[in-house]
Motif scaffolding. Structure first.
Motif, PDB file in Angstrom:
ATOM      1  N   ARG A 190      -3.178 -13.276   7.266  1.00 54.82           N
ATOM      2  CA  ARG A 190      -4.562 -13.721   7.508  1.00 54.82           C
ATOM      3  C   ARG A 190      -4.578 -15.107   8.133  1.00 54.82           C
ATOM      4  NH1 ARG A 190      -5.543 -11.071   2.510  1.00 54.82           N
ATOM      5  NH2 ARG A 190      -5.270 -13.034   1.352  1.00 54.82           N
ATOM      6  N   GLU A 222       0.823  -1.209   0.000  1.00 57.60           N
ATOM      7  CA  GLU A 222       0.000   0.000   0.000  1.00 57.60           C
ATOM      8  C   GLU A 222       0.862   1.265   0.000  1.00 57.60           C
ATOM      9  OE1 GLU A 222      -3.176  -0.068  -0.369  1.00 57.60           O
ATOM     10  OE2 GLU A 222      -3.380  -2.254  -0.231  1.00 57.60           O
ATOM     11  N   LYS A 237     -14.331   0.939  -7.804  1.00 58.98           N
ATOM     12  CA  LYS A 237     -13.724   1.358  -6.549  1.00 58.98           C
ATOM     13  C   LYS A 237     -12.625   0.382  -6.172  1.00 58.98           C
ATOM     14  CE  LYS A 237     -18.059   3.310  -4.787  1.00 58.98           C
ATOM     15  NZ  LYS A 237     -19.080   3.223  -3.712  1.00 58.98           N
ATOM     16  N   VAL A 238     -11.682   0.861  -5.338  1.00 60.63           N
ATOM     17  CA  VAL A 238     -10.624  -0.006  -4.817  1.00 60.63           C
ATOM     18  C   VAL A 238     -11.253  -1.074  -3.920  1.00 60.63           C
ATOM     19  CG1 VAL A 238      -8.585  -0.115  -3.341  1.00 60.63           C
ATOM     20  CG2 VAL A 238      -8.845   1.766  -4.982  1.00 60.63           C
ATOM     21  N   GLY A 239     -10.819  -2.319  -4.092  1.00 62.39           N
ATOM     22  CA  GLY A 239     -11.347  -3.431  -3.295  1.00 62.39           C
ATOM     23  C   GLY A 239     -12.579  -4.065  -3.889  1.00 62.39           C
ATOM     24  N   GLU A 240     -13.144  -3.439  -4.919  1.00 63.36           N
ATOM     25  CA  GLU A 240     -14.355  -3.978  -5.550  1.00 63.36           C
ATOM     26  C   GLU A 240     -13.984  -5.177  -6.424  1.00 63.36           C
ATOM     27  OE1 GLU A 240     -17.878  -2.579  -8.649  1.00 63.36           O
ATOM     28  OE2 GLU A 240     -16.104  -1.343  -8.301  1.00 63.36           O
ATOM     29  N   VAL A 241     -14.841  -6.179  -6.400  1.00 64.44           N
ATOM     30  CA  VAL A 241     -14.647  -7.368  -7.226  1.00 64.44           C
ATOM     31  C   VAL A 241     -15.694  -7.346  -8.328  1.00 64.44           C
ATOM     32  CG1 VAL A 241     -14.674  -9.895  -7.283  1.00 64.44           C
ATOM     33  CG2 VAL A 241     -13.731  -8.708  -5.290  1.00 64.44           C
ATOM     34  N   ASN A 249      -4.600  -4.127 -10.714  1.00 63.52           N
ATOM     35  CA  ASN A 249      -5.583  -5.084 -10.199  1.00 63.52           C
ATOM     36  C   ASN A 249      -4.989  -6.490 -10.087  1.00 63.52           C
ATOM     37  OD1 ASN A 249      -5.711  -6.414 -12.740  1.00 63.52           O
ATOM     38  ND2 ASN A 249      -7.316  -5.032 -13.446  1.00 63.52           N
ATOM     39  N   MET A 254     -10.156  -7.786  -9.061  1.00 66.00           N
ATOM     40  CA  MET A 254     -10.278  -6.867  -7.926  1.00 66.00           C
ATOM     41  C   MET A 254      -9.249  -5.744  -8.086  1.00 66.00           C
ATOM     42  SD  MET A 254     -10.117  -7.496  -3.810  1.00 66.00           S
ATOM     43  CE  MET A 254      -8.344  -7.696  -3.739  1.00 66.00           C
ATOM     44  N   ASN A 255      -9.717  -4.509  -7.981  1.00 66.54           N
ATOM     45  CA  ASN A 255      -8.839  -3.344  -8.090  1.00 66.54           C
ATOM     46  C   ASN A 255      -8.071  -3.143  -6.787  1.00 66.54           C
ATOM     47  OD1 ASN A 255      -9.709  -2.779 -10.700  1.00 66.54           O
ATOM     48  ND2 ASN A 255     -11.402  -1.515  -9.971  1.00 66.54           N
ATOM     49  N   LEU A 256      -6.714  -3.060  -6.918  1.00 62.39           N
ATOM     50  CA  LEU A 256      -5.875  -2.815  -5.741  1.00 62.39           C
ATOM     51  C   LEU A 256      -5.548  -1.325  -5.595  1.00 62.39           C
ATOM     52  CD1 LEU A 256      -3.311  -5.759  -6.105  1.00 62.39           C
ATOM     53  CD2 LEU A 256      -5.361  -5.681  -4.667  1.00 62.39           C
ATOM     54  N   TYR A 257      -5.427  -0.642  -6.751  1.00 60.98           N
ATOM     55  CA  TYR A 257      -5.032   0.772  -6.701  1.00 60.98           C
ATOM     56  C   TYR A 257      -5.604   1.468  -7.931  1.00 60.98           C
ATOM     57  CZ  TYR A 257      -2.147   4.972  -7.070  1.00 60.98           C
ATOM     58  OH  TYR A 257      -1.733   6.259  -7.201  1.00 60.98           O
TER      59      TYR A 257
END
Length: 611
Positions: free
Chosen positions: A210, A60, A105-109, A82, A92-95
């Motif tokens: 995680r 990040e 949006k960032v984090g959207e799948v 992504n 999924m978008n990372l940045y």
């Protein structure tokens, strides 16, 4: 010239012109110096991107600085990084930086299918679309429609590879048509190779974090559960020494703290007998790997008192599957054991009481059976006495009245015969034809009255049978020849010639058959089927006569053999009573089975040996 997926004819021509122009400028020392300067700048930017990526594991912190350096090499109005899950078909978008696209949006799948990313995955190469008219692409890449509608005219998707696996994409967008050259594509691919490794490492690092967090929470939940459950929990090493116990296990065994139990051998909490049982349990579990559940065992508490525990034990293994000890749960069942003992004593006492009651019940049953048998004999004797009195009265009536009635009936019959002879061909018969009809009625009624008188006399005269060997089939044929059956009644005689002989009074048995056949015929006024069958039983020769008539109701069937009982308009109810009397004198029986509307079956049983 290296060709890229999605490059239009116009952009190819532009690449051609730029390449030609580049070659034309190659001879100029000034231009050559500019090229060296540009390459030097590109290398410096690449070095800075490498330094930024290697400076931290937190991806990040890298994205923003990475985007700034990329802008120095390749112009863009929007940049997206992504990750792609090929198996699940998702992106999924990372940045994201620069101008926005509605709904992203960032984090959207979002789905992989129908996007430029899908073509990139399929070809495993860079996708470049530069056009003023998106119509030729909208069916192929519907997911890019919103990008084009946002004003972007140059679209570049560069695959990110890590160890040969496509893990995502670097997406560059520009409002300027034909903004990207072949050189830009090569630079973008160099840049993507640097960021791809960092993203892969970051994904692995995040996955590890995680997993560690999930493990930590799992262990925390595990320990919390062990502390809160009411059942005891313990762990032992292969020598049988406690390595962990919860508070509930301490309470069961009567130890105030866990420290007192940790390191203690399990044999110290069991008597000699229980210790042997536990050793055998542990050996079996170690040998087979199979757990033991719900095993009751007597243990010794710290103060020496006894406690019953229900234990379940399983084998513990390390990550390589090697046995390292045992784990189990225990539950204090001392109170349950006490209740079971009390219940067992109560059950034993109850069982003894039940046995006593059963013996008393058997005595009462035997007494009741004796009383029932005596009552049956008494009833049969009473019925026989009543029957004998009835028969005596009927016999006396028949003997006194029979002859007195038959003489005047004979005179009447002769008179009718004489009158009938005189009138038959006379003028009177022609004028009054009903005279002959009434004479026929008088004659029929005289015959019916004579039949009643004959029944009375036969009933009163039934005596001891004069028996001799006889074929029952011939007796039946004699009875059938005595009667005249209407055409609408079918008679089926199944009596076989091979049936054994019986000692009977032929005349009396023929009378029995005649009476039964007559009743069957009268039961089928509309016609039907009359069947005669026979078989040899163990002690009796049985003859069954069945009809398809109206049958006999339940409230009547028990009275059909009683003297003077009848349901017919004609007759006085002596036919079946005579049959029963004759069969009893032969040492046999006569029975009837019937249901209303289903016909009736009369069965005559004659003994195979004389009384």
């Amino acid at each position: 010239m290296k060709k890229r997926k999605g490059i239009t004819k116009e952009s190819e021509e532009r690449y051609r012109r730029e390449t030609i122009g580049h070659r034309q400028r190659k001879a100029s020392p000034v231009k050559s110096g500019q090229t060296v300067s540009r390459l030097s700048q590109e290398n410096a930017v690449m070095a800075e991107i490498g330094r930024i990526i290697s400076s931290t594991l937190n991806i990040e912190e890298v994205y923003e600085r990475f985007a700034e350096e990329v802008r120095k090499l390749i112009p863009f109005d929007r940049i997206v990084i992504n990750t792609i899950n090929v198996e699940k078909g998702t992106v999924m978008n990372l940045y994201m930086a620069g101008k926005g696209v509605t709904g992203r949006k960032v984090g959207e799948v979002y789905p992989l299918e129908g996007s430029g990313n899908a073509e990139m995955v399929r070809t495993r190469s860079t996708i470049l679309i530069q056009t003023e008219d998106f119509s030729e692409y909208k069916d192929r890449f519907p997911m890019l429609l919103s990008t084009f509608q946002a004003g972007f005219r140059s679209i570049m998707n560069v695959p990110l590879f890590s160890k040969g696996q496509l893990i995502g994409g670097l997406l560059l967008r520009s409002y300027k048509p034909y903004a990207y050259t072949e050189k830009d594509v090569r630079l973008a691919e160099r840049v993507s190779s640097q960021i791809a490794g960092a993203i892969a490492n970051a994904l692995l690092f995040a996955e590890r974090e995680r997993a560690e967090e999930a493990l930590r929470r799992s262990e925390e939940r595990y320990r919390t559960i062990l502390e809160e459950i009411q059942e005891g929990y313990f762990e032992l090493d292969l020598s049988g020494n406690f390595t962990f116990v919860n508070d509930a296990e301490c309470r069961i065994l009567g130890y105030p703290t866990r420290e007192e139990l940790i390191g203690m051998n399990h044999r110290q909490c069991a008597g000699e007998n229980s210790a042997k049982k536990l050793d055998q349990l542990f050996n079996d579990i170690y040998r087979t790997g199979e757990p033991v559940k719900g095993y009751d065992l007597e243990l010794i508490k710290k103060d020496g008192t006894r406690v019953f525990s229900e234990i379940s034990i399983s084998l513990m293994k390390d990550s390589q599957g090697k046995p390292i000890g045992f784990r189990g749960t225990s539950r204090d069942v001392t109170e349950r054991k006490r209740m079971e003992e009390a219940l067992k004593k109560t059950d034993d006492d109850l069982r003894e009481s039940i046995e006593e009651l059963r013996a008393t019940e058997e005595e009462l049953r035997a007494t009741n059976e004796e009383l029932q048998a005596a009552n049956k004999v008494l009833k049969e004797t009473q019925d026989q006495l009543i029957r004998s009195e009835k028969l005596a009265a009927i016999g006396k009536l028949a003997g006194g009245v029979g002859h007195e009635l038959r003489n005047p009936l004979g005179a009447i019959k002769n008179a009718v015969y004489y009158i009938k002879g005189k009138v038959t061909n006379s003028e009177l018969a022609r004028k009054e034809p009903r005279v002959l009809e009434f004479l026929e009625i008088i004659e029929d009624e005289i015959n019916s009255s004579n039949k009643i008188i004959s029944d009375l006399l036969n009933f009163s005269r039934v005596g001891k049978p004069a028996v001799s060997p006889a074929q029952i089939g011939k007796v039946m044929e004699d009875a059938l020849s005595y009667l005249t059956f209407p055409e609408h009644i079918e008679v089926i005689n199944k009596l076989e010639a091979g049936l054994p002989e019986v000692k009977i009074d032929r005349d009396q048995i023929r009378q029995v058959f005649v009476n039964i056949l007559t009743n069957a015929m009268q039961a089928m006024p509309q016609g039907g089927k009359l069947t005669i069958d026979g078989r040899k039983g163990e002690k009796f020769l049985e003859v069954a006569i069945s009809d398809t008539g109206d049958g006999i109701s339940e409230d009547v069937i028990g009275k059909v053999f009683d003297p003077l009982f009848t349901t017919r308009a004609k007759g006085i109810g002596l036919g079946l009573a005579v049959c029963k009397s004759i069969m009893e004198r032969h040492g046999g029986t006569i029975e009837v089975k019937s249901k209303l509307g289903e016909g009736a079956v009369f069965t005559v049983k004659l003994p195979l040996e004389a009384n």
